[in-house]
Design an enzyme around this catalytic site. Structure first.
Site, PDB file in Angstrom:
ATOM      1  N   GLU A 182       0.819  -1.218   0.000  1.00  0.00           N
ATOM      2  CA  GLU A 182       0.000   0.000   0.000  1.00  0.00           C
ATOM      3  C   GLU A 182       0.852   1.268   0.000  1.00  0.00           C
ATOM      4  O   GLU A 182       0.871   2.026   0.984  1.00  0.00           O
ATOM      5  CB  GLU A 182      -0.959  -0.017   1.186  1.00  0.00           C
ATOM      6  CG  GLU A 182      -1.952  -1.166   1.114  1.00  0.00           C
ATOM      7  CD  GLU A 182      -3.054  -1.079   2.172  1.00  0.00           C
ATOM      8  OE1 GLU A 182      -2.795  -0.533   3.247  1.00  0.00           O
ATOM      9  OE2 GLU A 182      -4.149  -1.579   1.910  1.00  0.00           O
ATOM     10  N   GLU A 212      -6.607  -7.697  -0.893  1.00  0.00           N
ATOM     11  CA  GLU A 212      -7.173  -7.848   0.449  1.00  0.00           C
ATOM     12  C   GLU A 212      -8.671  -7.579   0.364  1.00  0.00           C
ATOM     13  O   GLU A 212      -9.092  -6.463   0.095  1.00  0.00           O
ATOM     14  CB  GLU A 212      -6.536  -6.850   1.424  1.00  0.00           C
ATOM     15  CG  GLU A 212      -5.043  -7.049   1.574  1.00  0.00           C
ATOM     16  CD  GLU A 212      -4.388  -6.050   2.523  1.00  0.00           C
ATOM     17  OE1 GLU A 212      -5.110  -5.360   3.267  1.00  0.00           O
ATOM     18  OE2 GLU A 212      -3.150  -5.947   2.499  1.00  0.00           O
TER      19      GLU A 212
HETATM   20  C1  GAL Z   1      -4.547  -2.840   4.921  1.00  0.00           C
HETATM   21  C2  GAL Z   1      -3.152  -3.382   4.985  1.00  0.00           C
HETATM   22  C3  GAL Z   1      -3.062  -4.658   5.775  1.00  0.00           C
HETATM   23  C4  GAL Z   1      -3.775  -4.539   7.065  1.00  0.00           C
HETATM   24  C5  GAL Z   1      -5.182  -4.098   6.834  1.00  0.00           C
HETATM   25  C6  GAL Z   1      -5.899  -3.883   8.123  1.00  0.00           C
HETATM   26  O1  GAL Z   1      -4.548  -1.480   4.654  1.00  0.00           O
HETATM   27  O2  GAL Z   1      -2.596  -3.601   3.716  1.00  0.00           O
HETATM   28  O3  GAL Z   1      -1.704  -4.945   6.006  1.00  0.00           O
HETATM   29  O4  GAL Z   1      -3.080  -3.633   7.840  1.00  0.00           O
HETATM   30  O5  GAL Z   1      -5.218  -2.900   6.122  1.00  0.00           O
HETATM   31  O6  GAL Z   1      -5.451  -2.788   8.828  1.00  0.00           O
END
Ligand code: GAL
Length: 677
Positions: A148, A312
């Protein structure tokens, strides 16, 4: 790249968080539940290089070999989002700084800066060694750069950034005279006489910074992230097998994601957490579209990369111990949200994360499994989703059946970040157009105008909105003209053409370079005062809201006035005009495309409800069309906690249950139907 040739499901996994004895059963359980890919490694620098220069890859060797033997595919993240403690303590110049210039410290993540030569050297060394070591590993299908980029903060204010900013500016302007002229530094005696006087914008400017400096600073932040990403990608590509793809996950601001996806990466991936739509503080706004609002971001992602992956996908309740709390997905919601991604173009959906972390900041950021690791409802829903993906494999690689486009440019995106009033109208129109399109079941695309954008890319849209092209360039104007001349309808909104690419306001009537095409000039303009009611106009006998900003237009000969103000001090003045240009037309609206106004446009331009003959649905249901080789599919998504009824105008095949459907159909709470049409 073979990876996205079929639709598939994956999961984010952190082997370093678990006892090794769990690995094998975890992998087998994933495979049994339809998960064939894991994303790993993106925060594990201290596992690979515990002390400076002592590289040890045996931990991930063991994990990758297990993946290869169990048949699990791997996307390996470069762990550069979390530098180890030894690195930032020994080389504090690698740290980012806050607005007061105070350095961030170890303990969180993304506390480094992109421009520190030491950080780049350490990253290059590690990434090179990883790529050399694992570049041919049979389990690896792809690589993720960092994690990110520009998340947590997209302000970079360290000394290294200041230095790099000056180099960026020297390259861009060559002379201080040119820079002073472009930035208008004569205002408030800001004239620079030495490059060293220029710095990244700390809070040490009273009142505010020069907006042209800020615009270049945002461009610089983006260029820094891109160059950091390019550096890693080039190193990886020296060693990895060509069958492996390079990606990263987004999407964050002050970053030219389009440039990154087109010229640096093989594919772009997005992190989708629809529960954020409820608001980080769980505020509930009756007018918002809640989790359905995520479709706006997915639409943006599609413009970056038409066939993307979700790195994700939300699978549980969200929460850090100190912020961002959101509730557990209700029965059906997990799959609904995953299908929302698929409907908008995702051909790979990887859930975050396999099991909820029992330690650290994210103990409330739930994965599929809870800490106790027992089988649960969410795992069953993941399995059901993976099975459903198999049933809709034929949709893989299909485009969205977009019925109009919303143009955007990176200059305007960055300027809207700097200039609050530009940002305000832009956001209001994006939200308004999105909501109106949702309520009228009209799929649209964001269309990015670049220097090399071809007319063919625009021609497929019968209508293009350019809501607020505050910055307008000659080449963009020429392309828009060609688009209209061949038969397109261009719709522009207020504030068009009042800045150049440096952020200066040219001394000419608005809409600037588009004036010849619109056949209008803006006579008066004003933000709506909070003390006044929203203005109204009339178009085809119906009300048209003119909120937020108001322009009165003067129509030149050959330009038709479609609507005039019926209220406000501008009563009687034109607010919407149309002019024929070649085979097409240009509409100039002196306002913001609020939800109501955008609905009027979609209706009056014949765009609303494109599938009405096939599916009649309440506006609380989302419909997204996808199309491939002349074949079309409709995704019908119900985000409400109760069933909703739709009406099918003819017999259609419902892919998820394999049945034929016609007439009244119930879409159960939190669920989706996919029809071949
Ligand atoms: C995303 C990130 C993950 C995890 C998730 C929850 O932004 O890529 O590593 O941190 O959020 O916070």
């Amino acid at each position: 790249m073979d990876f996205l040739k079929t639709m598939s499901a994956g999961v984010c996994y952190y082997p370093e968080h678990w006892d090794e004895s769990l690995w094998e059963s975890d992998l087998k359980r994933m495979l049994d539940n339809g998960i064939h890919t894991v994303r790993i490694g993106e925060f594990a620098w201290s596992i690979m290089e515990r002390e400076e220069g002592s590289f040890d890859f045996s931990f991930f060797d063991r994990f990758l070999d297990l993946c290869a033997s169990t048949g699990m595919q791997v996307i390996f993240g470069t762990p550069t989002a979390t530098p180890p403690a030894w690195l930032t303590c020994r080389y504090p110049e690698t740290l980012n700084a806050n607005a007061d210039g105070v350095l961030y410290r170890h303990g969180g993540r993304r506390h480094y800066n992109y421009n520190s030569p030491v950080y780049r050297e350490k990253v290059a060394l590690l990434v090179g060694k990883m790529a050399e070591h694992w570049g041919r590993h049979p389990a690896i299908v792809g690589w993720q750069i960092d994690n990110e980029l520009n998340c947590e903060t997209n302000d970079f204010l360290s000394e290294a950034d200041g230095k790099a900013f000056r180099v960026f500016l020297q390259k861009k302007y060559a002379s201080l005279d040119a820079l002073n002229e472009a930035w208008g530094t004569v205002f408030w005696s800001q004239t620079y006489t030495d490059w060293e006087q220029i710095d990244v914008p700390h809070t040490n400017a009273i009142a505010s910074h020069n907006p042209s400096l800020l615009l270049d600073y945002v461009r610089f932040v983006s260029a820094s992230a891109l160059s950091f990403c390019t550096m890693q990608t080039e190193i990886l590509r020296k060693f990895i097998e060509p069958r492996m793809f390079v990606t990263t996950n987004g999407m964050f601001g002050r970053l030219d994601n389009h440039e990154m996806a087109r010229n640096i990466l093989d594919v772009y991936m997005y992190d989708s957490y629809p529960n954020f739509a409820y608001g980080i503080d769980q505020t509930w706004d009756e007018d918002s579209l809640h989790d359905r609002h995520s479709s706006l971001d997915l639409t943006r992602v599609r413009s970056i990369c038409p066939h993307f992956g979700i790195m994700e996908q939300q699978s549980g309740a969200n929460g850090w111990y100190n912020r961002m709390e959101a509730s557990m997905p209700r029965p059906g919601q997990l799959e609904l949200w995953a299908m929302q991604s698929v409907a908008h173009g995702a051909d790979y959906v990887s859930f975050f994360r396999w099991r909820t972390s029992p330690v650290g900041t994210e103990i409330y950021w739930h994965g599929i499994l809870d800490y106790d690791s027992r089988d649960n409802r969410r795992l069953r829903e993941v399995k059901a989703f993976a099975e459903d993906l198999e049933k809709i494999q034929e949709v893989c690689g299909a485009d969205t059946d977009a019925r109009f486009g919303v143009l955007q440019t990176v200059d305007n995106q960055f300027d809207a970040d700097v200039d609050h009033w530009h940002g305000r109208v832009q956001k209001a129109s994006e939200e308004g157009i999105f909501a109106a399109a949702q309520e009228t079941h009209t799929t649209f695309d964001f269309v990015d105008l670049r220097q090399n954008t071809k007319l063919e890319e625009l021609e497929r849209y019968p209508v293009l909105f350019a809501p607020h092209f505050v910055i307008l360039k000659e080449e963009e104007t020429a392309l828009l003209k060609a688009y209209v001349e061949q038969g397109g309808t261009l719709v522009i909104g207020c504030r068009t053409g009042y800045k150049d690419a440096s952020g200066r306001c040219p001394m000419q009537p608005m809409p600037g370079l588009l004036r010849e095409m619109t056949g209008t000039t803006v006579e008066e303009y004003t933000f709506r005062s909070p003390a006044e009611d929203m203005a109204e106009a009339e178009w085809n006998g119906r009300k048209l809201h003119v909120d937020c900003f108001m322009e009165s237009l003067q129509a030149e000969e050959g330009t038709e006035v479609l609507a005039r103000y019926t209220t406000s001090y501008l009563k009687g003045e034109p607010v919407l005009t149309e002019r024929t240009v070649g085979k097409g037309r240009v509409l100039h609206f002196g306002g913001v495309f609020t939800r109501q106004a955008a609905r009027r446009f979609l209706k009056n331009l014949g765009l609303a409800e494109p599938y009405e003959d096939l599916v009649k649905a309440p506006d609380t249901v989302e419909i997204v069309g996808r199309v491939k080789d002349g074949q079309k599919w409709l995704f019908v998504l119900n985000y409400l906690p109760e069933a909703q009824e739709i009406r099918l105008g003819e017999e259609l095949v419902s892919l998820l249950d394999g049945e034929k459907a016609e007439g009244r159909v119930e879409i159960p709470a939190y669920s989706v139907a996919v029809y071949r049409i």
